[in-house]
Design an enzyme around this catalytic site. Structure first.
Site, PDB file in Angstrom:
ATOM      1  N   ARG A 107      -4.322 -15.548 -10.544  1.00  9.54           N
ATOM      2  CA  ARG A 107      -5.403 -14.518  -9.968  1.00  9.54           C
ATOM      3  C   ARG A 107      -5.743 -13.466 -10.911  1.00  9.54           C
ATOM      4  O   ARG A 107      -4.840 -12.686 -11.351  1.00  9.54           O
ATOM      5  CB  ARG A 107      -5.092 -13.862  -8.439  1.00  9.54           C
ATOM      6  N   THR A 111     -11.084  -9.303 -10.974  1.00  5.70           N
ATOM      7  CA  THR A 111     -12.057  -9.911 -10.263  1.00  5.70           C
ATOM      8  C   THR A 111     -11.643 -10.549  -9.128  1.00  5.70           C
ATOM      9  O   THR A 111     -12.373 -10.897  -7.910  1.00  5.70           O
ATOM     10  CB  THR A 111     -12.856 -10.915 -11.112  1.00  5.70           C
ATOM     11  N   ASP A 204       3.994  -8.431  -4.821  1.00  5.68           N
ATOM     12  CA  ASP A 204       3.779  -9.560  -5.841  1.00  5.68           C
ATOM     13  C   ASP A 204       4.690 -10.652  -5.591  1.00  5.68           C
ATOM     14  O   ASP A 204       5.833 -10.433  -6.185  1.00  5.68           O
ATOM     15  CB  ASP A 204       3.660  -9.187  -7.136  1.00  5.68           C
ATOM     16  N   ASP A 207       6.281 -12.011  -8.737  1.00  4.77           N
ATOM     17  CA  ASP A 207       7.363 -10.984  -9.706  1.00  4.77           C
ATOM     18  C   ASP A 207       8.558 -10.941  -8.944  1.00  4.77           C
ATOM     19  O   ASP A 207       9.645 -10.663  -9.574  1.00  4.77           O
ATOM     20  CB  ASP A 207       6.499  -9.858  -9.698  1.00  4.77           C
TER      21      ASP A 207
END
Ligand code: PRP
Ligand code: URA
Length: 212
Positions: A107, A111, A204, A207
């Site tokens: 991703r 944007t 995340d 992560d």
């Protein structure tokens, strides 16, 4: 036809919800995150795969003949890299015969568009295949739709998305293009924040799984 409303299964089992609480907690270190996420993934698969097709088989126990079942579906797992690997690992333990096709999507954090960097899919799949797209986070839905697009082109009967946490926006995006795609998740959260993160979410996922 399954309506978009009924196509979302939230697994409210206390074991799943306790595991979800652990992985949401920012204090949970990566090693424990991986362990708990893997355990939760297994529970989610039992729910997601409850409608697999079977045929009757005859067997003999050490005591007497009896009937049992064999699974008949051609199961395809499609983990979205990287974070989907945690789901694929758990699914493979339950269904070692499943085929795995990795989908590399990243991703773009400015944007929020999903950018494809890897997809090695077959030219065809048996039409009766059951495809499970695996991605812990359904946020804007861009990654999920990009992954589903790849399999929709192959004209398979059934595509199912398995995730840990979904946002209302992500569910709406998937179902606006693919109303028949079922979604199994441990939670539907409140919303996305301005950075496209699920709130409250778990941060995340990639992560936290990989300690990066
Ligand atoms: C994360 C997550 C999903 C995607 C969800 O992946 O694992 O794939 O974002 O967001 P979306 O619904 O808005 O598309 P990311 O791109 O961060 O890659 P990673 O798994 O390699 O960390
Ligand atoms: N990707 C993640 O890993 N977490 C989010 O909340 C949104 C996208």
């Amino acid at each position: 036809m399954i309506s978009a409303k009924t196509a979302v299964k939230v697994v409210n089992h206390p074991l799943v919800q306790e595991l979800l609480t652990k992985i949401r907690d920012h204090r949970t270190p990566s090693q424990e995150f991986r362990l708990r996420a893997g355990q939760m993934a297994r529970h989610l698969f039992y729910e997601a795969m409850a409608d697999l097709h079977t045929r009757e088989v005859s067997i003999e126990t050490p005591v007497a003949p009896t009937k049992g079942i064999a699974l008949t579906d051609y199961v395809v797992l499609a983990p979205v890299l990287r974070a989907g690997l945690i789901l694929a690992e758990a699914a493979q333990k339950i269904l070692p015969a499943a085929r795995i096709y990795h989908v590399g999507l990243r991703r773009d954090e400015s944007t929020l568009e999903a950018i494809s960097y890897y997809a090695k899919l077959p030219q065809t799949l048996p039409s009766e295949s059951r495809v499970y797209v695996l991605d812990p986070m359904l946020a804007t839905g861009g990654s999920a739709v990009a992954a589903i697009d790849l399999f929709a082109k192959l004209k398979v009967d059934s595509i199912h998305l398995v995730c840990f946490v979904a946002s209302p926006e992500g569910i709406a995006k998937v179902h606006s293009k693919y109303p028949n795609v079922k979604i199994t998740t441990a939670a539907v959260d409140e919303r996305l924040n301005s950075q496209g993160y699920i709130v409250p979410g778990l941060g995340d996922a990639g992560d936290r799984i990989f300690g990066t």
